[in-house]
Design a protein around this motif. Structure first.
Motif, PDB file in Angstrom:
ATOM      1  N   TYR B  44      -7.753  -7.601  11.824  1.00 22.67           N
ATOM      2  CA  TYR B  44      -7.910  -7.474  10.445  1.00 22.67           C
ATOM      3  C   TYR B  44      -7.598  -6.146  10.197  1.00 22.67           C
ATOM      4  O   TYR B  44      -6.797  -5.640   9.274  1.00 22.67           O
ATOM      5  N   LEU B  48      -4.476  -4.571   8.000  1.00 17.39           N
ATOM      6  CA  LEU B  48      -4.693  -3.557   6.886  1.00 17.39           C
ATOM      7  C   LEU B  48      -4.174  -2.432   6.887  1.00 17.39           C
ATOM      8  O   LEU B  48      -3.541  -1.879   6.018  1.00 17.39           O
ATOM      9  N   THR B  98     -14.705  -1.584  10.704  1.00 15.51           N
ATOM     10  CA  THR B  98     -15.231  -2.772  10.214  1.00 15.51           C
ATOM     11  C   THR B  98     -16.492  -2.728  10.621  1.00 15.51           C
ATOM     12  O   THR B  98     -17.482  -3.848  10.669  1.00 15.51           O
ATOM     13  N   LEU B 114     -15.245  -1.836   5.586  1.00 20.00           N
ATOM     14  CA  LEU B 114     -14.815  -2.955   5.086  1.00 20.00           C
ATOM     15  C   LEU B 114     -15.330  -4.274   5.905  1.00 20.00           C
ATOM     16  O   LEU B 114     -15.099  -3.986   7.168  1.00 20.00           O
ATOM     17  N   GLN B 134      -7.058  -7.004  -0.249  1.00 22.62           N
ATOM     18  CA  GLN B 134      -7.746  -5.891   0.583  1.00 22.62           C
ATOM     19  C   GLN B 134      -7.246  -4.421   0.174  1.00 22.62           C
ATOM     20  O   GLN B 134      -8.039  -3.522   0.154  1.00 22.62           O
ATOM     21  N   GLN B 137      -7.960  -2.985  -2.772  1.00 17.63           N
ATOM     22  CA  GLN B 137      -9.353  -2.103  -2.876  1.00 17.63           C
ATOM     23  C   GLN B 137      -9.481  -0.608  -2.247  1.00 17.63           C
ATOM     24  O   GLN B 137     -10.035   0.160  -2.716  1.00 17.63           O
TER      25      GLN B 137
END
Lengths: 167, 150
Positions: B44, B48, B98, B114, B134, B137
């Motif tokens: 992830y 991102l 994360t 996140l 995502q 944001q």
């Protein structure tokens, strides 16, 4: 039985010619193959990629159209998603590359609320006209690239990238 | 820009324009039960940051993820990283992670935490739209930081 008997000299002659011929062919064939190789190469990436954007929905306002293709980088194959800004000029489809000519950021249509009819690069406030022409005084030094574009069964298909032909 | 030799050449020529470093912070959990969530979080975070790099290629330098063990001393990592980054010309540094433990580290500015979304089972187009949400944001946080001190 034939009456033409093959003499020892003739037999040797035929045999040597035959064997020599094979050897010569064995050497020449790869050379010929190498020589014509560029013609036989398949052109990767030169083909049009079909997108799921219907041509009928395209207006004069640029919309972002994404398209994916497989990219081979040495031995590493990856699926790459790129996008294009597509709009209609009269009946003609136009697809512009979203890659800023300054340092390669992604530009957005109407990204700057004060300039609703221009492409805007958020990195260093570069701006472009709708046809991709860079606006003097902003960082970019050239117009946005253009994609070859065509209609396939009512959908937009995007081809190779080329220099902007509109400005 | 990515942290690869070719783009670093370009970075060195364009240091005035590329004024932001992005550091992904990645916790490694190799226990039997922790491995999959940890791998998912890594997927992830890297997806991102790759999207972020594509959007802001000309202004950010995306560093490779800084990976550390579960028990690592976050404060020490933070201090060492900021010291290393201090000698560079970057005006802004963003840390993306994360790992919730970074929220307790006060000395790092601009840590974007996140929660990882498990994207491994999504099909390609759904994954793309989730990741773009995502990204949307995160983008304003960069724009805000840039407009404050530019």
């Amino acid at each position: 039985m034939s009456n033409n008997r093959v003499s020892r000299r003739q037999f040797l002659g035929y045999t040597l010619t035959g064997v020599g011929g094979f050897m010569a062919a064995g050497m020449l064939m790869p050379m010929v193959r190498f020589a014509v190789d560029p013609i036989l190469q398949q052109h990767e990436g030169g083909d049009f990629v079909l997108t799921d954007q219907a041509v009928a929905d395209i207006t004069e306002e640029p919309v972002r159209v994404d398209f994916s293709f497989e990219q081979t980088d040495a031995w590493y194959v990856s699926e790459v998603t790129n996008s294009a800004w597509v709009y209609k000029e009269g009946d003609k489809l136009i697809a512009l590359s979203p890659v800023c000519k300054h340092l390669g950021c992604t530009v957005n249509w109407a990204g700057d609320p004060e300039q609703p009819t221009q492409f805007f690069c958020p990195c260093h406030a570069g701006r472009y006209e709708k046809n991709g022409q860079n606006i003097p005084g902003t960082p970019p030094l050239g117009p946005l690239d253009e994609y070859e574009v065509q209609e396939q069964d009512g959908f937009v298909a995007i081809g190779a990238v080329r220099d902007n032909t509109l400005v | 820009m990515h942290f690869i030799a070719k783009e670093i050449d370009q970075y060195l020529n364009q240091q005035d324009y590329v004024d932001t470093a992005v550091v992904p912070l990645l916790q490694l959990d190799l226990s039997t039960n922790g491995m999959k969530p940890s791998a998912g979080a890594s997927e992830y975070l890297q997806t991102l940051t790759a999207l972020l790099e594509k959007q802001f290629k000309g202004r950010i330098l995306l560093l490779p993820p800084v990976s550390y063990a579960k028990i690592a001393n976050r404060q020490r990592i933070a201090d060492e990283l900021s010291e290393e980054l201090q000698q560079t010309g970057f005006k802004h540094v963003f840390y993306l992670t994360t790992d919730a433990e970074w929220r307790t580290i006060e000395s790092l500015k601009n840590v974007l935490w996140l929660p990882a979304i498990p994207i491994e089972d999504m099909d390609q187009s759904f994954k793309k739209s989730v990741m773009e949400d995502q990204l949307r944001q995160v983008l304003p946080l960069f724009m805000k930081e840039w407009s404050h001190h530019s």
